[in-house]
Design an enzyme around this catalytic site. Structure first.
Site, PDB file in Angstrom:
ATOM      1  N   CYS A  90      10.735   3.858  14.711  1.00 36.45           N
ATOM      2  CA  CYS A  90      10.460   3.021  15.873  1.00 36.45           C
ATOM      3  C   CYS A  90      11.629   2.060  16.039  1.00 36.45           C
ATOM      4  O   CYS A  90      11.869   1.228  15.172  1.00 36.45           O
ATOM      5  CB  CYS A  90       9.147   2.258  15.703  1.00 36.45           C
ATOM      6  SG  CYS A  90       8.755   1.155  17.083  1.00 36.45           S
ATOM      7  N   GLY A  91      12.362   2.195  17.137  1.00 34.33           N
ATOM      8  CA  GLY A  91      13.569   1.401  17.331  1.00 34.33           C
ATOM      9  C   GLY A  91      13.298  -0.070  17.568  1.00 34.33           C
ATOM     10  O   GLY A  91      13.850  -0.940  16.878  1.00 34.33           O
ATOM     11  N   HIS A  92      12.443  -0.387  18.554  1.00 36.89           N
ATOM     12  CA  HIS A  92      12.158  -1.805  18.807  1.00 36.89           C
ATOM     13  C   HIS A  92      11.475  -2.416  17.589  1.00 36.89           C
ATOM     14  O   HIS A  92      11.709  -3.574  17.238  1.00 36.89           O
ATOM     15  CB  HIS A  92      11.299  -1.977  20.072  1.00 36.89           C
ATOM     16  CG  HIS A  92       9.844  -2.126  19.818  1.00 36.89           C
ATOM     17  ND1 HIS A  92       8.979  -1.048  19.691  1.00 36.89           N
ATOM     18  CD2 HIS A  92       9.070  -3.226  19.628  1.00 36.89           C
ATOM     19  CE1 HIS A  92       7.766  -1.482  19.444  1.00 36.89           C
ATOM     20  NE2 HIS A  92       7.792  -2.797  19.407  1.00 36.89           N
ATOM     21  N   CYS A 253      12.804   0.481  24.682  1.00 30.97           N
ATOM     22  CA  CYS A 253      12.412   1.507  23.702  1.00 30.97           C
ATOM     23  C   CYS A 253      13.633   2.048  22.946  1.00 30.97           C
ATOM     24  O   CYS A 253      14.492   2.699  23.532  1.00 30.97           O
ATOM     25  CB  CYS A 253      11.637   2.646  24.359  1.00 30.97           C
ATOM     26  SG  CYS A 253      10.895   3.783  23.183  1.00 30.97           S
ATOM     27  N   GLY A 254      13.669   1.784  21.642  1.00 34.11           N
ATOM     28  CA  GLY A 254      14.809   2.181  20.833  1.00 34.11           C
ATOM     29  C   GLY A 254      14.936   3.666  20.606  1.00 34.11           C
ATOM     30  O   GLY A 254      15.988   4.268  20.880  1.00 34.11           O
ATOM     31  N   THR A 255      13.871   4.309  20.109  1.00 32.75           N
ATOM     32  CA  THR A 255      13.950   5.762  19.925  1.00 32.75           C
ATOM     33  C   THR A 255      13.980   6.466  21.274  1.00 32.75           C
ATOM     34  O   THR A 255      14.566   7.542  21.414  1.00 32.75           O
ATOM     35  CB  THR A 255      12.770   6.280  19.068  1.00 32.75           C
ATOM     36  OG1 THR A 255      11.529   5.873  19.657  1.00 32.75           O
ATOM     37  CG2 THR A 255      12.849   5.759  17.647  1.00 32.75           C
TER      38      THR A 255
END
Length: 343
Positions: A90-92, A253-255
């Site tokens: 999860c990026g964020h 959203c990171g990913t």
């Protein structure tokens, strides 16, 4: 009757919540974070649902639990918990986790300014920049990302026939760009995207099987990324990422940004060394980039970077009490009330 207590640090990354479980997480013996994730899903998913869903969380809630890493190659292990599941990455959530863990003294990397994170999806590097005692920004070097499929078609009950691509950026994303039956994010109420997405995701997974070529335990489309032109003149594109049962990511959203860059690179629209500024539905920005090209199985992919910021908003001690009929949480959806199973 037992009461399970968790000490949590809350914050948000560019608008989307992050709940870092700093105490009370279950001890799980494992040889890797991927194995630990599998054991958590099998035995402790009630902790995720109890902490993320109502009455202690909400539809957009996202979080993480810190663990000792499996080897000295890493500074810490991170398990991701949110309303859409126990995610591989999860990026964020990583940006928020690193920010709060550094500021609270929970994470002390061997190399100041660089944290090596063991995630279920693999090694993630987090470069963080300090301003006094606070973390001003975090730049992630994410796991290898790739365009998994393009030009797929599906009949959407809300919009009609849609064409979409699927890309992996730590999770599998269906990416829907503006087209005849979808005017793009900004040209349609966000509520319509929330209405259309859950059933559409089911139809997509029924029609198309997505499996990571190097890790068959990572499979299935979990997120829908609706795209459109940016409103901010400094951004390259805008998105609305749907996850869980009715959540739209408040951050870019990171990913999802990693998946979007992998899609654009795979279609020849984004080159190594180029940047990509992504805008969320609330106007917050992530700065992405393509660091290098790699092979993921037989797929041509990229190593993406994502940079953003996070802020701590408070702390809490949360109890999951076995006397409580809603101990494991619930959600209210369009189809009714979903109660999650107790241990």
């Amino acid at each position: 009757m037992a009461r399970h207590t968790f000490f949590c640090i809350d914050g948000h990354t560019c608008g989307n919540p992050v709940r870092l479980v700093a105490g009370g997480g279950p001890r799980i013996e494992a040889t890797s974070m991927f194995e630990r994730r599998q054991k958590f899903i099998a035995d402790y998913d009630w902790i995720r649902t109890g902490l993320m869903f109502e009455p202690r969380g909400h539809d957009m809630m996202s979080g993480s639990i810190l663990y000792p890493p499996s080897s000295a190659d890493y500074d810490v292990g991170v398990l991701y918990i949110e309303t859409s599941g126990c995610l591989p990455m999860c990026g964020h959530g990583t940006i928020g986790t690193v920010t709060m863990a550094i500021e609270e003294g929970l994470l002390r990397p061997k190399t100041p300014g660089l944290a090596r994170l063991e995630t279920p999806a693999g090694l993630v590097l987090a470069e963080y920049r300090m301003e006094g005692e606070y973390v001003a920004s975090v730049k992630l070097t994410n796991v290898a990302s790739f365009l998994a499929a393009e030009g797929l078609e599906i009949d959407c009950p809300v919009f009609g026939r849609l064409t979409f691509d699927v890309a992996y950026g730590g999770n599998f994303y269906a990416i829907i760009e503006p087209q005849e039956n979808f005017p793009g994010v900004g040209g349609i109420p966000v509520d319509m995207l929330v209405q259309a997405s859950p059933g559409l995701r089911v139809l997509m997974n029924d029609a198309y099987e997505m499996v990571h070529p190097e890790n068959p335990g990572i499979k299935g489309i979990t997120h829908l990324q609706w795209t459109g032109p940016a409103a901010d003149p400094t951004a390259d594109a805008r998105n609305a990422v749907f996850y869980g049962d009715k959540a739209i990511d408040r951050s870019p959203c990171g990913t999802g940004t990693s998946a979007r860059m992998a899609q654009l690179h795979g279609k020849g629209k984004l080159k190594v060394g180029e940047s990509f500024v992504h805008e969320s539905v609330i106007g917050s920005l992530f700065t992405g980039g393509v660091k290098e090209e790699v092979l993921v199985g037989h797929k041509r992919g990229i190593i993406p970077t994502i940079e953003g910021w996070a802020v701590k908003t408070g702390t809490s001690t949360i109890s999951l009490d076995e006397r409580d009929p809603y101990m494991a949480g619930f959600s209210v959806t369009g189809s009714g009330v979903k109660r999650y199973p107790r241990p």
